[in-house]
Design a protein around this motif. Structure first.
Motif, short mmCIF file in Angstrom:
data_model
loop_
_atom_site.label_atom_id
_atom_site.label_comp_id
_atom_site.label_asym_id
_atom_site.label_seq_id
_atom_site.Cartn_x
_atom_site.Cartn_y
_atom_site.Cartn_z
N LEU A 148 0.82 -1.21 0.00
CA LEU A 148 0.00 0.00 0.00
C LEU A 148 0.85 1.26 0.00
N GLU A 149 0.21 2.34 -0.39
CA GLU A 149 0.82 3.65 -0.27
C GLU A 149 0.61 4.18 1.15
N PRO A 150 1.36 5.21 1.55
CA PRO A 150 1.33 5.67 2.95
C PRO A 150 -0.05 6.04 3.48
N THR A 151 -0.91 6.62 2.64
CA THR A 151 -2.23 7.07 3.10
C THR A 151 -3.01 5.96 3.77
N LEU A 152 -2.88 4.74 3.27
CA LEU A 152 -3.59 3.61 3.86
C LEU A 152 -2.69 2.72 4.71
N ALA A 153 -1.43 2.62 4.34
CA ALA A 153 -0.52 1.72 5.06
C ALA A 153 -0.26 2.21 6.49
N ILE A 154 -0.01 3.50 6.64
CA ILE A 154 0.34 4.00 7.97
C ILE A 154 -0.80 3.85 8.97
N PRO A 155 -2.05 4.21 8.62
CA PRO A 155 -3.14 3.94 9.56
C PRO A 155 -3.28 2.47 9.90
#
Length: 205
Positions: free
Chosen positions: A97-104
């Motif tokens: 995933l990209e950060p917008t979804l991976a970090i949460p």
């Protein structure tokens, strides 16, 4: 002088949760602009390799020391420990995933799980109390909103955050049982959260 059993267990659980929350730091260098997302992925893969090497030494070679004995539970004695499953799921969402979804999704495990764990003393095969479910959902939703609203706008972003928080709370509160063995929520929370958010983005985006 040794601690009473209840105090010793409480101390160990606190230490486990402290180690657990340490994964929150994984994406911080990216957020501060010190690493690119690609470099963050490389770092997580390297960390996973180290963890799997440690588990190989523990399970196959027989290396044992006080840290393992203190921070692993009895049911992890002959199987991959929770910290290794934690690293697998963290690395998986970072790679996919990209950060917008991976970090949460990562923080729902590193922050949400310790919070809900502090509210419920349950066996690995038992569902958590309603208070733990509610706390897990609210914490996960709060962690996702700062990422999803800027990326998708308020209307879609809030729904995406809810779509990640709900399956994360289910994965945390109701462990799936396969052949009588509970699947560790360290493995299931990030992919459950990521899957929910991806579905919401696909439907609404």
């Amino acid at each position: 002088m040794s601690l009473p059993a209840a105090e010793w267990r409480a101390e160990v659980e606190f230490e486990r949760r402290l180690v657990h929350s340490g994964g929150t730091l994984y994406p911080v260098p990216f957020l501060l602009g010190w690493l690119t997302w690609t470099e963050t992925r490389y770092f997580l893969v390297a960390a996973l390799a180290v963890v799997l090497a440690l588990e190989f030494l523990r399970l196959v070679v027989g290396l044992d020391h006080s840290l393992y004995r203190r921070l692993t539970r009895e049911y992890e004695t002959d199987a991959l420990a929770g910290y290794a499953l934690y690293q697998v799921s963290m690395t998986g969402v970072v790679l996919l995933l990209e950060p917008t979804l991976a970090i949460p999704a990562m923080w729902m495990l590193s922050v949400g799980d310790p919070v809900s764990g502090a509210l419920g003393d349950n066996d690995a095969t038992e569902a958590k109390r309603p208070a733990a479910w509610i706390a897990m959902f609210l914490v996960c939703f709060g962690l996702a909103v700062p990422f999803t609203i800027p990326a998708f706008g308020p209307d879609v972003g809030i729904v995406v955050a809810m779509a990640g928080a709900a399956p994360a709370a289910v994965a945390d509160g109701l462990p799936p049982i396969i052949r009588g063995v509970a699947v560790d929520d360290n493995l299931t929370i990030p992919p459950a959260a990521a899957g929910g958010m991806l579905l919401a983005v696909a439907v609404l985006g």
